[in-house]
Design a protein around this motif. Sequence first.
Motif, PDB file in Angstrom:
ATOM      1  N   SER A  11     -13.078 -10.182 -13.768  1.00 42.65           N
ATOM      2  CA  SER A  11     -12.869 -11.552 -13.349  1.00 42.65           C
ATOM      3  C   SER A  11     -13.321 -11.816 -11.525  1.00 42.65           C
ATOM      4  O   SER A  11     -13.070 -10.834 -11.060  1.00 42.65           O
ATOM      5  N   THR A  14      -9.482 -14.514  -9.525  1.00 43.65           N
ATOM      6  CA  THR A  14      -8.205 -14.048 -10.040  1.00 43.65           C
ATOM      7  C   THR A  14      -7.776 -12.768  -9.885  1.00 43.65           C
ATOM      8  O   THR A  14      -8.470 -12.236  -8.954  1.00 43.65           O
ATOM      9  N   HIS A  32      -7.779 -14.597 -22.806  1.00 44.56           N
ATOM     10  CA  HIS A  32      -7.249 -15.671 -23.126  1.00 44.56           C
ATOM     11  C   HIS A  32      -5.700 -15.422 -22.987  1.00 44.56           C
ATOM     12  O   HIS A  32      -5.138 -16.520 -22.426  1.00 44.56           O
ATOM     13  N   CYS A  35      -5.276 -16.012 -19.262  1.00 42.38           N
ATOM     14  CA  CYS A  35      -5.529 -17.502 -18.880  1.00 42.38           C
ATOM     15  C   CYS A  35      -4.236 -18.450 -19.264  1.00 42.38           C
ATOM     16  O   CYS A  35      -3.803 -19.138 -18.637  1.00 42.38           O
ATOM     17  N   ILE A  40      -4.879 -21.425 -16.615  1.00 46.77           N
ATOM     18  CA  ILE A  40      -6.616 -21.423 -16.509  1.00 46.77           C
ATOM     19  C   ILE A  40      -7.039 -21.862 -17.759  1.00 46.77           C
ATOM     20  O   ILE A  40      -6.860 -21.315 -18.808  1.00 46.77           O
ATOM     21  N   GLN A  41      -7.874 -22.872 -17.818  1.00 45.10           N
ATOM     22  CA  GLN A  41      -8.676 -23.121 -18.723  1.00 45.10           C
ATOM     23  C   GLN A  41      -9.969 -22.927 -18.445  1.00 45.10           C
ATOM     24  O   GLN A  41     -10.663 -23.297 -17.258  1.00 45.10           O
ATOM     25  N   VAL A  42     -10.672 -22.013 -19.299  1.00 44.53           N
ATOM     26  CA  VAL A  42     -12.127 -21.834 -19.150  1.00 44.53           C
ATOM     27  C   VAL A  42     -12.893 -22.092 -20.518  1.00 44.53           C
ATOM     28  O   VAL A  42     -12.404 -22.304 -21.557  1.00 44.53           O
ATOM     29  N   ASN A  56     -14.590 -21.937 -15.076  1.00 51.10           N
ATOM     30  CA  ASN A  56     -13.740 -23.354 -14.888  1.00 51.10           C
ATOM     31  C   ASN A  56     -14.405 -23.945 -13.746  1.00 51.10           C
ATOM     32  O   ASN A  56     -15.078 -23.338 -13.012  1.00 51.10           O
TER      33      ASN A  56
END
Length: 67
Positions: A11, A14, A32, A35, A40-42, A56
Amino acid sequence: PVQAHRYYLYSTGTTLKAKYYATRKEAEIAMHEYCSKNSIQVECTEQDKHERKYTNHHGVRFYINRV
């Protein structure tokens, strides 16, 4: 003997430590979970047969590559 593929999750933006996984599904689950813990939304923005990229709008990117 046939050598199984592994998947590398890393990543940018992050503190996630890069790691190898036995399957793409395991790498996706780890991403996931990270996140979810960090709110965190991706979404998957690029994919082909061997690689996936999740991003995102705040500069966070996750990559899952077959190696």
